[in-house]
Design an enzyme around this catalytic site. Structure first.
Site, PDB file in Angstrom:
ATOM      1  N   HIS A   1      28.123  30.452  37.937  1.00 35.40           N
ATOM      2  CA  HIS A   1      29.573  30.386  37.694  1.00 35.40           C
ATOM      3  C   HIS A   1      29.947  30.771  36.263  1.00 35.40           C
ATOM      4  CE1 HIS A   1      30.816  28.493  41.544  1.00 35.40           C
ATOM      5  NE2 HIS A   1      29.591  28.019  41.513  1.00 35.40           N
TER       6      HIS A   1
ATOM      7  N   ASP B   1      25.579  23.874  39.618  1.00 34.36           N
ATOM      8  CA  ASP B   1      25.580  24.172  41.052  1.00 34.36           C
ATOM      9  C   ASP B   1      25.353  25.662  41.307  1.00 34.36           C
ATOM     10  OD1 ASP B   1      28.097  24.510  39.753  1.00 34.36           O
ATOM     11  OD2 ASP B   1      29.025  24.873  41.691  1.00 34.36           O
ATOM     12  N   GLU B   2      24.898  25.956  42.497  1.00 32.71           N
ATOM     13  CA  GLU B   2      24.848  27.319  43.019  1.00 32.71           C
ATOM     14  C   GLU B   2      24.243  28.349  42.053  1.00 32.71           C
ATOM     15  OE1 GLU B   2      28.314  27.557  46.214  1.00 32.71           O
ATOM     16  OE2 GLU B   2      29.147  27.378  44.206  1.00 32.71           O
ATOM     17  N   ALA B   3      23.057  28.036  41.529  1.00 31.71           N
ATOM     18  CA  ALA B   3      22.365  29.019  40.687  1.00 31.71           C
ATOM     19  C   ALA B   3      22.013  30.235  41.549  1.00 31.71           C
ATOM     20  CB  ALA B   3      21.108  28.397  40.089  1.00 31.71           C
TER      21      ALA B   3
END
Ligand SMILES: *[C@@H]1O[C@H](CO)[C@@H](O)[C@H](O)[C@H]1NC(C)=O
Ligand SMILES: *[C@@H]1O[C@H](CO)[C@@H](O)[C@H](O)[C@H]1NC(C)=O
Ligand SMILES: *[C@@H]1O[C@H](CO)[C@@H](O)[C@H](O)[C@H]1NC(C)=O
Ligand SMILES: *[C@@H]1O[C@H](CO)[C@@H](O)[C@H](O)[C@H]1NC(C)=O
Ligand SMILES: *[C@@H]1O[C@H](CO)[C@@H](O)[C@H](O)[C@H]1NC(C)=O
Ligand SMILES: *[C@@H]1O[C@H](CO)[C@@H](O)[C@H](O)[C@H]1NC(C)=O
Ligand SMILES: *[C@@H]1O[C@H](CO)[C@@H](O)[C@H](O)[C@H]1NC(C)=O
Ligand SMILES: *[C@@H]1O[C@H](CO)[C@@H](O)[C@H](O)[C@H]1NC(C)=O
Ligand SMILES: *[C@@H]1O[C@H](CO)[C@@H](O)[C@H](O)[C@H]1NC(C)=O
Length: 482
Positions: free
Chosen positions: A266, A334-336
């Protein structure tokens, strides 16, 4: 008057007005059969003894007195006087016993709310004096809010308040609302209105997801290019004075402001100013800095193998720490986008050198440990999303882990939230649950009941640690100022 319907209406319109749905919502609320009795408090207090016996107040000389010298109480008295009587045209009922005064014994005047704030209070409405007792000003604020809900104007345009006894304290210490100001910029005034709505509903944490892939509106002294190049526009930013204004407005309402600077994923917007900060992805499989259309960009995840990365993190987070007085900082995590790391030969070499093999959790762990060391050294406590814990990483035994995944997003991709929460709780982490409160998934007004009915302790497994709640609102709003 600050009744149930008023509060709901306000809360919902604040979030939907900008989408132009105001008439739609107004046409459907209040719902038939779900209108609370006049003078009902919200949310439901722990103990509530109600009665049909009514008293009245005289708006011209009603007194609100408190016993501490405290700027929070000075502001609260003024704010609630205005809410109760400022725009109301009600009058005293001639034939009822009168309540002349609200007497607040508010206890300690603390500067800032914290996770340990004591928000309990006791409120008794009887003729003559209403007494409100608490051990801190935070309890006094919650009690004042409840008092404002008990007072109502009836169809004769007369002020009424029923004999009532309430002893109340929150079930959860952290009652948050997240706003995402990166997918879509939100004006400072909109954020302030949301803080009002939060206070009416006794929420106590504004979780500010301030930056993301799409934009970087935080104005940094250390890295001015981050917002110059990363914001949507020169005015679509948050300056130091904007941030101070928001924190002060929140403080006076007993609301903490916790910023989230999400990494390592992100982060696309950061790369417009800090080129080396992000990993060059080999999205086409051959060339650095190429995208994997349509799922990923050329650069959108932190490069964890460069020392300069940690200098940036250290400098930026130190500045953030100076701006935000809360003890906690949200690190995201989150969400690497692992496929990008996996596509980059330098990252692969680094992993071989470190003995990580092809286990990207170990690389994620490496990054998390370095960041945690930096942040802890600033005497700051940490919140992060649960993704690294799902992947098997250790994230620090005093980190608060926030659960967002739930089958409602996509039952093929995600499990019911309990199946993410339980392992996190079992590992002994303090846990924040957000999964059932994605308000941007509300299809229309009455959906709110499902959110209210979501029971955060509805899971099996021993709960050793604090479980708290945080509501998310991340829709890219089409914002139009009225
Ligand atoms: C009175 O309080 C009880 C809970 O203590 C609640 O169930 C009931 O609905 C209340 N009555 C009214 C008229 O709101
Ligand atoms: C307050 O009293 C009125 C009149 O007796 C009654 O209609 C109303 O339900 C009561 N409200 C609550 C919350 O008990
Ligand atoms: C919070 O304050 C109340 C009094 O308002 C008190 O009874 C209670 O023990 C306090 N709770 C804690 C955890 O100190
Ligand atoms: C490209 O994206 C697809 C779908 O997300 C993924 O399976 C693949 O591994 C990615 N390839 C690279 C080189 O990033
Ligand atoms: C990065 O820092 C480590 C120690 O913190 C040091 O051993 C290493 O040489 C540094 N790498 C570069 C390229 O400066
Ligand atoms: C910890 O902070 C001090 C100053 O507060 C600084 O000198 C030191 O380099 C920091 N250590 C790490 C590991 O960041
Ligand atoms: C990768 O490392 C993590 C953390 O040590 C571990 O839990 C996991 O089992 C490893 N995965 C594989 C495939 O070895
Ligand atoms: C966390 O770990 C440290 C040492 O690594 C220990 O001193 C501390 O007591 C632990 N805290 C908790 C809450 O388990
Ligand atoms: C608890 O969760 C189950 C599903 O796991 C659901 O069927 C039930 O309605 C939930 N109960 C409450 C009170 O939320």
């Amino acid at each position: 008057m600050a009744s149930l319907t008023f509060h709901l209406f306000f809360l919902i319109t604040q979030w939907t007005f900008s989408e132009g749905y105001i008439t739609y919502i107004a046409a459907r609320l209040p719902l038939k059969g779900f209108i609370a009795a006049p003078g009902a408090p919200w949310p439901m207090p722990k103990e509530w003894i109600n009665s049909t016996e009514q008293f009245t107040v005289d708006p011209r000389d009603f007194l609100i007195v408190y016993d501490v010298e405290c700027d929070i109480m000075v502001a609260a008295e003024k704010r609630y006087r205005d809410l109760l009587f400022g725009k109301q045209s009600g009058r005293k009922a001639p034939d009822l016993k009168q309540v002349e005064k609200l007497h607040i014994t508010s206890g300690k005047c603390e500067q800032y709310p914290s996770i340990g704030s004591n928000e309990s209070y006791a409120l008794t409405v009887s003729p003559g004096t209403v007494s409100l007792e608490s051990s801190t000003v935070w309890g006094a604020l919650r009690g004042l809010e409840t008092f404002s809900q008990l007072l109502y104007i009836d169809s004769n345009n007369e002020f009424k308040i029923n004999a009532t006894t309430i002893v109340d304290s929150p079930r959860f210490q952290h009652r948050g609302l997240m706003l995402d100001t990166a997918r879509h910029y939100l004006a400072v005034d909109t954020i302030l209105s949301n803080l009002d709505a939060m206070a009416y509903n006794k929420f106590n944490v504004f979780h500010w997801h301030i930056v993301d892939d799409q934009s970087f509106p935080y104005v940094s002294e250390a890295f001015p290019d981050l917002s110059k190049k990363g914001a949507y526009g020169p005015n679509l930013v948050y300056t130091k004075s904007d941030i101070q204004k928001i924190i002060e407005y929140a403080r006076l309402r007993g609301i903490r402001v916790i910023p989230e600077f999400d990494t390592p994923g992100h982060t696309q917007s950061w790369g417009r100013a800090l080129k080396d900060f992000l990993t060059p992805c080999y999205g086409d499989g051959k060339n650095p800095g190429t995208a994997n259309y349509t799922s990923h960009a050329e650069y959108e995840i932190v490069n964890p193998i460069l020392n300069s990365t940690y200098d940036v993190i250290h400098k930026l987070y130190s500045e953030v720490k100076r701006d935000f007085p809360d003890q906690y900082l949200h690190l995201g995590m989150d969400e690497a986008y692992r496929a990008c790391w996996a596509s980059n030969p330098e990252i692969k070499n680094f992993m071989a050198l470190k003995g990580f093999g092809s286990n990207f959790t170990l690389l994620e762990q490496y990054y998390i440990e370095k960041v945690i060391t930096i942040v802890k050294n600033m005497s700051t406590k940490i919140i992060m999303w649960h993704d690294p814990v799902d992947n098997g990483a250790e994230v620090g035994n005093d980190t608060i882990v926030q659960v967002w995944k739930d089958a409602v997003f996509d039952p093929k991709k995600f499990l019911p939230w309990q199946q993410y929460l339980v392992p996190v709780v079992k590992k002994g982490y303090k846990t924040l649950l957000s999964a059932c409160w994605y308000l941007n998934h509300i299809s229309y007004g009455p959906d709110w009941r499902k959110r209210y009915e979501c029971e955060p302790l509805n899971f099996t497994g021993q709960c050793m640690t604090l479980v708290t709640v945080d509501t998310l609102f991340i829709r890219d709003l089409e914002f139009k100022k009225n």
